[in-house]
Scaffold this motif. Structure first.
Motif, short mmCIF file in Angstrom:
data_model
loop_
_atom_site.label_atom_id
_atom_site.label_comp_id
_atom_site.label_asym_id
_atom_site.label_seq_id
_atom_site.Cartn_x
_atom_site.Cartn_y
_atom_site.Cartn_z
N LEU A 1 42.69 13.23 67.64
CA LEU A 1 43.66 13.67 68.64
C LEU A 1 43.90 12.60 69.69
O LEU A 1 45.05 12.40 70.13
CB LEU A 1 43.16 14.96 69.32
CG LEU A 1 43.00 16.19 68.42
CD1 LEU A 1 42.58 17.40 69.24
CD2 LEU A 1 44.27 16.50 67.64
N GLN A 2 42.87 11.88 70.08
CA GLN A 2 43.03 10.82 71.09
C GLN A 2 43.78 9.62 70.55
O GLN A 2 44.37 8.85 71.32
CB GLN A 2 41.66 10.40 71.63
CG GLN A 2 40.99 11.47 72.47
CD GLN A 2 39.57 11.10 72.88
OE1 GLN A 2 38.96 10.21 72.28
NE2 GLN A 2 39.04 11.77 73.89
N SER A 3 43.78 9.45 69.22
CA SER A 3 44.49 8.32 68.62
C SER A 3 45.96 8.62 68.39
O SER A 3 46.71 7.72 67.99
CB SER A 3 43.82 7.93 67.30
OG SER A 3 43.99 8.96 66.33
N ARG A 4 46.37 9.86 68.61
CA ARG A 4 47.77 10.25 68.40
C ARG A 4 48.36 10.75 69.71
O ARG A 4 47.70 10.80 70.74
CB ARG A 4 47.85 11.33 67.32
CG ARG A 4 47.33 10.86 65.96
CD ARG A 4 47.29 11.97 64.94
NE ARG A 4 46.69 11.51 63.68
CZ ARG A 4 46.33 12.30 62.69
NH1 ARG A 4 46.51 13.62 62.80
NH2 ARG A 4 45.79 11.79 61.59
N ASN A 5 49.65 11.13 69.64
CA ASN A 5 50.35 11.60 70.85
C ASN A 5 49.98 13.05 71.16
O ASN A 5 50.81 13.95 71.06
CB ASN A 5 51.87 11.46 70.68
CG ASN A 5 52.31 10.03 70.73
OD1 ASN A 5 51.59 9.14 71.20
ND2 ASN A 5 53.51 9.75 70.23
#
Length: 583
Positions: free
Chosen positions: A344-348
């Motif tokens: 989740l932190q690597s995506r928007n």
């Protein structure tokens, strides 16, 4: 509690004639019908507080004989209906001659018809709900070895014509699977079995197996009760399995029922996919603000949705995930939670942890979009139709946080559910199903409803506790295992064998995180978590083996293998093209 019935009758007109009993009627039931006098018989139900006792058998028989004599004398004011056409008040009693209850029928209701079982002597099992619990119980019964005269007749009832493999609904949004793979037709799954399928909604349940009414002279010949369907069909059963699942609980905060979409059924998934396509089409080739999707709840369902939708939208959308807890998936194994958080932190994805939604409001269309006039369906989880935007007011659930205002094109609601337990006939005050605070049926360790030896409840319908006293989670894994035990215990009950106590074995937890990402924490290896492509492949293989039938498993396996081959060839061609062009 003693039930006293007082009937106010008027003298019949001269033209009234007595109605003779028919050999096809199993017992007399009196209902108020239209009469030439112009008035219906009045039925008043009185209860006293003397205690939980019920009328004795002698009193019930006396009331039955008296009611039959009265009905024959007042044929113009009362109508005697055959049990097979009674509808709402249908209550057959095997071997009894007393009236089960006397009540007034509401006007305008269509006459009911009884479901005809193929054979009269073999046991009759009615399974309500075709999810993991219901369908897999039916298939388990089909796979067991039976003596010819004891092999049960099984009827499966579900409001949909498709079985839904819910853990893989997220792959419909990513395009990784087709609808037929995760939602096959019941008729296709059951075509090589003796299981009968009825597409209908359950209206009422009338159990006749409550312990305080059983009598030694009836023994095991008593009917378990009847199930009333919305179409008017009445099914008399010997055993019934409650496996209707649960529905999303949307009416939690102001505006949630009108503007938020649930994600728990095939129809929900297809609606969400259509809304996303509509938003994507409106922004195609335009320089405008990104698509904003708000997801309420960060349990497994919310996190899997956030990961799937954020991967689908990429830089063209923003996902806002809201959770009242200060972490995501608070009950998940640490390895799964950490893998999900990394994705989740690597995506928007914007996480709003420690907040709850106080209300949802509709606002005007964005200035960058041309608003369409398609109305939102109020009361059915309207969601966004592409032009509307919604305002979510967030309030802090933890100290040190301030209120927030979010704007979204689409709101998805993954918090809360309501078990679907059939409504009982209103006069069965002594045969109620014990429910807990969440509306689930309280069961014993053999999965039978307490006080009802011929009613089993599994999945979302059941409130079975583990050895520590905690209610088992309503997951597919629990339903799988309960279905296996329920099938065996039905076999044991029919064959006079002891029933087995259910013991849940936690095999681990799995979650999808996108097209090529997943996380698996098996319980048999402490601390191990498979994530990334390896976790994704292991999850698909595990679910492939959990498909309902061998034939469907083979079809889905071939389909997935073909898709993987096509994707691999496409990736190889793309790599060759990049190498040639030097990009």
């Amino acid at each position: 509690m003693v039930l006293v019935l007082v009937l106010g009758l008027q003298s019949p007109p001269p033209s009234a004639t007595s109605m003779s009993s028919s050999a096809g009627w199993r017992f007399p039931v009196l209902v108020g019908g239209p009469s030439e006098v112009g008035h219906r018989p009045r039925v008043r139900l009185f209860k006293n507080d003397a205690g939980p006792s019920v009328p004795s058998k002698g009193l019930r028989d006396h009331l039955g004989r008296a009611a039959f004599r009265v009905s024959k004398r007042h044929a113009g004011a009362l109508a005697i209906f055959a049990a097979t056409h009674l509808g709402f008040f249908h209550s057959p009693l095997s071997g009894g001659n007393g009236v089960k209850f006397i009540a007034q029928a509401s006007g305008g209701e269509a006459a009911s018809t009884s479901y005809t079982w193929p054979e009269k002597q073999r046991p009759r099992i009615c399974i309500l709900g075709g999810g993991f619990g219901g369908l897999y119980t039916a298939l388990r019964l089909e796979s067991l070895v039976w003596e010819d005269d004891k092999r049960p007749q099984v009827v499966l009832v579900d409001q949909s014509d498709r079985f839904v493999f819910k853990p893989m609904l997220y792959e419909l949004l990513s395009g990784e699977v087709d609808a037929w793979e995760v939602a096959p037709l019941f008729t296709d799954l059951l075509k090589s079995t003796s299981i009968q399928f009825i597409k209908d909604r359950v209206k009422l349940l009338h159990p006749c197996d409550h312990l305080n009414q059983s009598t030694p002279d009836h023994g095991s010949t008593l009917s378990g009760g009847t199930v009333h369907l919305e179409s008017g069909v009445v099914i008399e059963y010997d055993w019934v399995v409650l496996a209707l699942g649960a529905e999303s609980k949307l009416d939690v905060v102001p505006g949630s029922a009108e503007y938020a979409l649930p994600f728990s059924t095939l129809a929900d998934a297809l609606k969400v996919d259509e809304r996303l396509k509509s938003l994507e089409r409106k922004r195609f080739g335009k320089d405008c603000s990104p698509i904003s999707v708000a997801i309420v709840g960060c349990g497994y369902s919310g996190v899997e949705l956030a990961a799937t939708i954020s991967e689908r939208l990429k830089d063209k959308g923003i996902v806002q995930a809201i959770n009242v807890e200060t972490t995501i998936c608070p009950n998940a194994p640490p390895g799964n939670r950490e893998a999900a958080l990394r994705i989740l932190q690597s995506r928007n994805v914007q996480l709003f942890l420690g907040y709850y939604v106080s209300c949802i409001k509709e606002t005007s269309s964005s200035e960058n979009l041309t608003k369409e006039t398609t109305p939102t369906e109020v009361g059915s989880g309207g969601g966004s139709t592409g032009g509307e935007k919604f305002i979510l007011e967030l309030q802090p659930a933890q100290r040190g946080l301030g209120s927030q205002i979010l704007e979204a094109d689409l709101v998805l609601w993954t918090v809360g559910s309501k078990p679907l337990i059939p409504q009982l006939t209103s006069t069965d005050y002594y045969s109620g199903i014990p429910l807990n605070g969440k509306g689930q049926a309280e069961t014993d360790e053999t999965l039978r409803v307490r006080g009802h030896p011929k009613i089993f409840a599994i999945g979302d319908s059941s409130a079975l506790r583990d050895s520590s006293g905690k209610i088992l989670p309503a997951t597919a894994q629990v339903a799988f295992q309960q279905a296996d035990f329920t099938g065996w215990n039905l076999w044991a009950a029919i064959n006079g064998r002891p029933l087995l106590p259910f013991r849940f074995q936690n095999l681990g937890e799995m979650m999808t995180l996108g097209m090529n990402d997943a996380a698996i924490s098996p319980s048999f290896i402490d601390g191990l978590t498979l994530d990334g492509p390896l976790g994704h492949a292991a999850r698909k293989i595990a679910y492939l083996f959990r498909m309902p039938t061998d034939e469907h498993r083979l079809k889905v396996g071939v389909s997935w293998l073909a898709k993987s081959a096509i994707d691999s060839i496409a990736m190889f061609q793309s790599s060759i093209a990049r190498a040639i062009t030097g990009s």
